[in-house]
Scaffold this motif. Structure first.
Motif, PDB file in Angstrom:
ATOM      1  N   GLU A  73      -7.078   0.043  -4.799  1.00  0.00           N
ATOM      2  CA  GLU A  73      -8.010   0.024  -3.684  1.00  0.00           C
ATOM      3  C   GLU A  73      -7.741   1.181  -2.718  1.00  0.00           C
ATOM      4  OE1 GLU A  73      -9.248  -4.560  -2.819  1.00  0.00           O
ATOM      5  OE2 GLU A  73      -7.296  -3.911  -2.102  1.00  0.00           O
ATOM      6  N   THR A 116      -3.849   1.140  -2.595  1.00  0.00           N
ATOM      7  CA  THR A 116      -3.025  -0.025  -2.830  1.00  0.00           C
ATOM      8  C   THR A 116      -2.585  -0.027  -4.285  1.00  0.00           C
ATOM      9  OG1 THR A 116      -4.880  -1.432  -3.463  1.00  0.00           O
ATOM     10  CG2 THR A 116      -4.371  -1.316  -1.122  1.00  0.00           C
ATOM     11  N   LEU A 134      -7.981   2.060   1.277  1.00  0.00           N
ATOM     12  CA  LEU A 134      -8.060   1.345   2.543  1.00  0.00           C
ATOM     13  C   LEU A 134      -8.820   2.141   3.590  1.00  0.00           C
ATOM     14  CD1 LEU A 134      -4.480  -0.168   3.022  1.00  0.00           C
ATOM     15  CD2 LEU A 134      -6.568  -1.365   2.368  1.00  0.00           C
ATOM     16  N   LYS A 181      -9.019  -7.297   4.378  1.00  0.00           N
ATOM     17  CA  LYS A 181      -7.590  -7.538   4.533  1.00  0.00           C
ATOM     18  C   LYS A 181      -7.253  -8.180   5.873  1.00  0.00           C
ATOM     19  CE  LYS A 181      -7.123  -5.371   0.628  1.00  0.00           C
ATOM     20  NZ  LYS A 181      -6.843  -6.112  -0.610  1.00  0.00           N
ATOM     21  N   GLY A 209     -10.225  -2.961   1.818  1.00  0.00           N
ATOM     22  CA  GLY A 209      -9.895  -2.212   0.618  1.00  0.00           C
ATOM     23  C   GLY A 209     -11.104  -2.123  -0.291  1.00  0.00           C
ATOM     24  N   THR A 250       0.822  -1.193   0.000  1.00  0.00           N
ATOM     25  CA  THR A 250       0.000   0.000   0.000  1.00  0.00           C
ATOM     26  C   THR A 250       0.860   1.248   0.000  1.00  0.00           C
ATOM     27  OG1 THR A 250      -1.591  -1.218   1.329  1.00  0.00           O
ATOM     28  CG2 THR A 250      -1.908   1.142   1.183  1.00  0.00           C
TER      29      THR A 250
END
Length: 407
Positions: free
Chosen positions: A20, A16, A22, A54, A41, A10
């Protein structure tokens, strides 16, 4: 959804390498089991939101903390409310920090923490109150915090609950069939979602079905001094007092049409004491009281489906603490079969949320992480057909991260 996030996947802007965003979702529910934190995510592709779990942690409340929270729901001073708000903020922040550390995520990599807090009072049609100081969460974690998700829905005429239906619709719908997602926490609630392939005009239906484990836990604590009926060992040794169960199906709440919501404000210690008295008058032993409370939760769920759902769902996906109670699920399957036979309707399949997605204990924390994500991208988080709100609204209030943390 998948587990697992390693350090270094990340960037420091919270995105990420696969795009994504987070967030950390925090949840403390009506069952007062403890705090759940989920690192999730999110990404959007062609207008559809996808989520990936995650990491997930749970921290049970200490006996003292649980006692303080339970007492504050029914009585308390301004001093205690104030202190509990601050203390809970620290507890929530500490669990969020633990989840990020175990996931290998630096605070700078997290867009925001979305905290539901703990509901102390919920009065449909008027107001709602969730505590858990967002400023303390922000200072303890070094992250921006989104909180106070329910009040905006109520400001436009909604019940402020349920809010999980947005996640049920976006993340957990069946591809081709109608699906009911039934949470059995302290309170029971259902979301009926159309298949993904259905017309966008098909509304989501959602409401509180009645008690979840609030009565089961209440009678177990009174009669056995245990916080809950582990593995349903007590209930499975008792008999269901059918006359008591049937009499309580006349509870006025069950006859109210959705949208509707309820909580411990209805299922109070006095309500539970009256339930025990009814069972005693019917000749029930201690185990019979627990068995009847468990069967009553199942009966209310099946009753509410028959009364208020426009279609019989293909399957019922069960989550929450009650999903861990085998006697409750046995009663639920039996209640659906009884209603199906009586009204000539098909019987839905009862499935565990865990078997289809991920650990069901993480579901509500994931849902509030989603509401936080929707806030950040400017999309409404409430479902008016579920809450009764006059219009969709972006939910939550932002407590920004300190500039000293950003620099």
């Amino acid at each position: 959804m998948t587990e697992g996030l390693t350090r270094g996947t990340t960037r420091r802007d919270g995105e990420t390498h696969d795009g994504e965003q987070l967030l950390v979702g925090l949840m403390s529910g009506t069952s007062l089991d403890g705090i759940s934190a989920a690192v999730v995510g999110f990404r959007e592709v062609d207008g559809r939101v996808y989520g990936s779990l995650k990491h997930f942690v749970q921290r049970p409340y200490s006996g003292e903390a649980r006692t303080r929270l339970a007492a504050a729901m029914h009585e308390g001073s301004a001093r205690e409310f104030c202190r509990l708000h601050a203390d809970l903020g620290m507890w929530l922040g500490d669990v969020a920090r633990e989840a990020m550390q175990e996931a290998g995520v630096h605070p700078a990599q997290v867009r925001a923490i979305a905290s539901h807090g703990q509901t102390l009072w919920h009065e449909p049609g008027h107001s709602t109150w969730q505590i858990g100081d967002a400023a303390r969460i922000a200072e303890l974690t070094g992250c921006a915090v989104l909180s106070d998700f329910r009040t905006r829905d109520m400001a436009v005429g909604g019940q402020g609950a349920p809010l999980v239906p947005m996640a049920d619709q976006l993340l957990f719908a069946h591809d081709t069939e109608w699906r009911a997602l039934q949470n059995i926490g302290g309170i029971g609630n259902v979301t009926l979602v159309p298949p993904r392939a259905a017309s966008a005009q098909e509304p989501v239906r959602a409401f509180d079905t009645g008690p979840g484990v609030v009565m089961v836990d209440g009678v177990t604590q009174r009669l056995y001094g245990q916080p809950f009926d582990r593995d349903a060992s007590i209930a499975s040794s008792g008999r269901v007092l059918t006359p008591v169960l049937q009499a309580l199906l006349d509870l006025p709440y069950l006859h109210e049409a959705p949208p509707k919501s309820t909580g411990r404000e209805l299922f109070t210690p006095a309500f539970i004491d009256d339930f025990v008295t009814r069972c005693r008058e019917a000749g029930g032993a201690d185990a019979d009281v627990v068995a009847t409370a468990t069967a009553y939760t199942a009966a209310t769920i099946a009753d509410q489906y028959t009364r208020w759902l426009p279609v019989v769902p293909h399957d019922v996906v069960v989550s929450g603490g009650g999903a861990r109670n085998p006697f409750l699920l046995h009663c639920l399957t039996g209640a659906f079969a009884w209603h199906g036979e009586r009204y000539g309707k098909r019987v839905p399949t009862v499935q565990h949320f865990d078997d289809l997605f991920f650990d069901a204990e993480a579901k509500e924390a994931v849902a509030f992480a989603l509401l936080g994500y929707l806030h950040l991208i400017g999309r409404p988080g409430n479902v008016p057909s579920a809450t009764g709100a006059r219009a969709p609204r972006v939910l939550g209030a932002l407590t920004p991260v300190a500039q000293s943390v950003l620099s």
